[in-house]
Design a protein around this motif. Structure first.
Motif, short mmCIF file in Angstrom:
data_model
loop_
_atom_site.label_atom_id
_atom_site.label_comp_id
_atom_site.label_asym_id
_atom_site.label_seq_id
_atom_site.Cartn_x
_atom_site.Cartn_y
_atom_site.Cartn_z
N LEU A 98 43.08 48.21 19.88
CA LEU A 98 43.08 47.37 21.07
C LEU A 98 41.77 46.63 21.25
O LEU A 98 41.75 45.54 21.83
CB LEU A 98 43.36 48.24 22.31
CG LEU A 98 44.65 49.05 22.28
CD1 LEU A 98 44.77 49.89 23.56
CD2 LEU A 98 45.86 48.15 22.13
N THR A 107 47.39 43.99 20.61
CA THR A 107 47.81 44.62 21.86
C THR A 107 48.97 45.56 21.56
O THR A 107 49.74 45.32 20.63
CB THR A 107 48.25 43.56 22.89
OG1 THR A 107 49.34 42.82 22.34
CG2 THR A 107 47.10 42.62 23.23
N ASP A 155 52.04 46.24 22.46
CA ASP A 155 53.25 45.78 23.11
C ASP A 155 54.20 45.31 22.02
O ASP A 155 54.09 44.19 21.53
CB ASP A 155 52.94 44.66 24.09
CG ASP A 155 54.19 44.15 24.81
OD1 ASP A 155 55.29 44.66 24.52
OD2 ASP A 155 54.04 43.24 25.64
N ASN A 201 54.26 41.67 19.81
CA ASN A 201 53.16 42.00 18.91
C ASN A 201 53.45 41.76 17.44
O ASN A 201 52.88 42.42 16.59
CB ASN A 201 52.74 43.46 19.11
CG ASN A 201 51.23 43.57 19.06
OD1 ASN A 201 50.54 42.66 18.60
ND2 ASN A 201 50.71 44.68 19.54
N GLY A 208 50.47 38.86 19.61
CA GLY A 208 49.40 39.49 20.38
C GLY A 208 48.12 39.54 19.59
O GLY A 208 47.29 40.41 19.82
#
Length: 582
Positions: A386, A427, A429, A433, A450
């Motif tokens: 992240l 990210t 998600d 992503n 992402g």
């Protein structure tokens, strides 16, 4: 070093091909081994400083999105060169005069195709009187070598599948003891392609066999159906073993790997197939579960190491592997090293716990230079998480597509190595992503990316260098400090030839790396960066070195359309005098 002045030698207008060919360059890599080596000694370390342009040809094709990364072919008194937009030209190799021009007028607009990393065509293949052109629209076209007329055309794959073709095909003929076939592979690792290598009948374009480069059992769910594993480099062939060898590229998507747990075979691998059936013989994966785009675009090279028939390949990791060609066993030790600890927040990436590292000394830097305060510099093999991190090598580092060369005189592999660090993360998600370079590429398989990406500190740079294949040690390096190197390497006798993005073209002593000659393409109108590969040939007693100076819009300072052949003035004068006496 002072810039070289150019004297363009005048030549008689003629479209008749020559027949006094004494040394061809009949394959993209000089031979079926991709050695890029010519056993010739007219141009030597003692006289290379007098090398001058013998002729200059301009393709007349101008496209700001086009690279010139091709290596010319020279066969039976004709030369064949390509542009990044899939045009093919046949030239007289002693004058540079055009014989014919094939323009793919039936192609859709290239802007509508899933092309990553510039419009590109790295060259053609020759066999059975035909020229084979692998086009960006996924079609393989056979042309008459004499006239350029289309003999046949077949669909290898389609843009709807994320596929294009940028590699130079490989032709394997009956004289090598094999079933004649044309080998091509698809790229599209950034567009959700399912990679494959195909063999086609050279006379008809009929598909003989297909090998899929994503193996379902090592991919979670159905992610293998769009898992990437493209083929960028021209395959090699061993007639004694009847095996075809090639390297594969990155997994898709990257750097997010959340839906494709597993090692993801046969992405990021060296692969050996039976040339007749296309059946797998062995594989060696040099990156497991790739999250970093550390793919293998550089073509494989076949060589002999201490009497053992071997294969060499180096990927963007910078780690060189030299394997037994028959078994795939490594001839040098390597280790599966534990990856750095993965934060719990990045476990969604399902990182593979180990990665291979070769004991062969590397030309590549494996750490980013110091970055500004607050920036995280990632150790190699760190999981992409992240928090954005700076990686080196990454998608722009290590060994890229420019081909390496091997000299049986020195037992050295010659190559570039790049430093081009990248700063990126993802990210967590899954719905948004499907990450890919540059953000959402607008392809069916790609959702709203992402992908967090930014440039990293440190001027792009690199080296050209030589690695001794007997000792596994670096023999010499030549630093390239102002740009990341992007040229193929060619060896002719005791000299090695390569270029750089600024348009400089070098000759160095193959044993020591001492630079002996430099040509500046900036002295030629409409010549660009040196991003292709040199071919070396002899006609009428004259040795020529030919190179395309078209540049690369992502790297070069200048773009152009020039193909320049170099020769010794004394040799060309002697050939002219001999012609007058006939």
């Amino acid at each position: 070093m002072s810039k070289c002045a150019i004297a363009l030698l005048c030549c008689t207008l003629s479209i008749e091909p020559l027949v006094a060919q004494t040394l061809n360059w009949p394959y993209n890599g000089a031979d079926l081994y991709n050695s890029r080596y010519a056993d010739i000694d007219q141009i030597t370390p003692a006289n290379v400083s007098t090398l001058k342009p013998a002729w200059i040809f301009h393709t007349g094709i101008s496209d700001p999105k086009m690279s010139m990364e091709m290596t010319p072919l020279v066969v039976d008194g004709m030369m064949f060169v390509t542009t990044g937009d899939d045009d093919v030209f046949a030239l007289n190799p002693t004058t540079g005069v055009q014989i014919w021009h094939y323009h793919p007028s039936d192609m859709v607009a290239i802007s509508t195709l899933p092309v990553c990393c510039n419009n590109d065509n790295r060259g053609v293949a020759y066999g059975q009187g035909l020229i084979f052109d692998a086009r960006l629209d996924g079609k393989l076209v056979a042309l008459s070598a004499k006239t350029g007329a289309v003999a046949w055309k077949t669909v290898v794959d389609t843009a709807a599948n994320g596929a294009v073709m940028t590699l130079a095909p490989q032709f394997v003929g009956a004289s090598e003891g094999a079933v004649p076939e044309v080998l091509v592979g698809v790229s599209g690792g950034e567009y959700g392609v399912r990679g494959h290598l195909d063999a086609y009948a050279p006379g008809t374009g009929k598909l003989l066999w297909r090998f899929w480069t994503t193996e379902p059992a090592t991919w979670a769910g159905n992610s293998y159906l769009h898992g990437g594993a493209p083929i960028w480099g021209t395959p090699t062939f061993d007639p004694a073993l009847n095996m075809v060898y090639f390297s594969t590229g990155n997994t898709f998507p990257w750097p997010w790997a959340g839906d494709r747990a597993g090692t993801n075979l046969y992405a990021n691998s060296i692969v050996a197939l039976d040339a007749t059936s296309g059946e797998l013989q062995w594989f060696f994966q040099d990156v497991h579960h790739d999250q970093w785009d550390l793919d293998g675009p550089q073509p494989t090279v076949l060589l002999s190491v201490n009497g053992v028939a071997a294969i060499e390949h180096t990927s963007k990791t910078g780690f060189m592997y030299i394997l037994d060609r028959a078994s795939g066993e490594s001839l040098f030790p390597y280790s599966e090293v534990a990856i750095p600890p993965t934060p719990a927040s990045a476990n969604f990436q399902a990182p593979w716990p180990t990665q291979p590292e070769s004991s062969i000394q590397t030309l590549t830097e494996h750490q980013a230079v110091p970055q500004p305060a607050g920036t995280v510099v990632a150790p190699m093999w760190s999981t992409v998480g992240l928090t954005p991190q700076v990686f080196q090598p990454t998608f722009g580092g290590g060994m890229q597509f420019p081909p390496a060369a091997y000299s049986p005189r020195t037992h050295m592999i010659y190559s570039h190595a790049r430093y081009q660090a990248g700063n990126y993360g993802v990210t967590n998600d899954a719905a948004t992503n499907y990450a890919c370079p540059g953000g959402n590429l607008g392809v069916t398989h790609v959702a709203n990316c992402g992908f967090l990406f930014g440039s990293a500190e440190g001027l792009n740079h690199g080296v050209y260098g030589a690695i001794n294949t007997v000792t596994g040690q670096v023999a010499w390096t030549i630093p390239i400090l102002t740009t990341a190197p992007d040229s193929g390497v060619t060896v002719a006798g005791d000299l090695v030839f390569f270029g750089d993005d600024t348009g400089l073209f070098y000759a160095a002593n193959a044993a020591t790396g001492q630079i002996l000659w430099v040509f500046d393409a900036a002295t030629v109108a409409n010549a660009g960066g040196a991003n292709g590969g040199a071919a070396v040939y002899e006609v009428g007693g004259v040795e020529y070195v030919v190179y395309g100076f078209g540049g690369n819009p992502g790297e070069s300072f200048e773009l152009g359309d020039a193909v320049i052949a170099f020769a010794l003035p004394a040799a060309t004068a002697a050939a002219a005098d001999k012609a007058k006496t006939k």
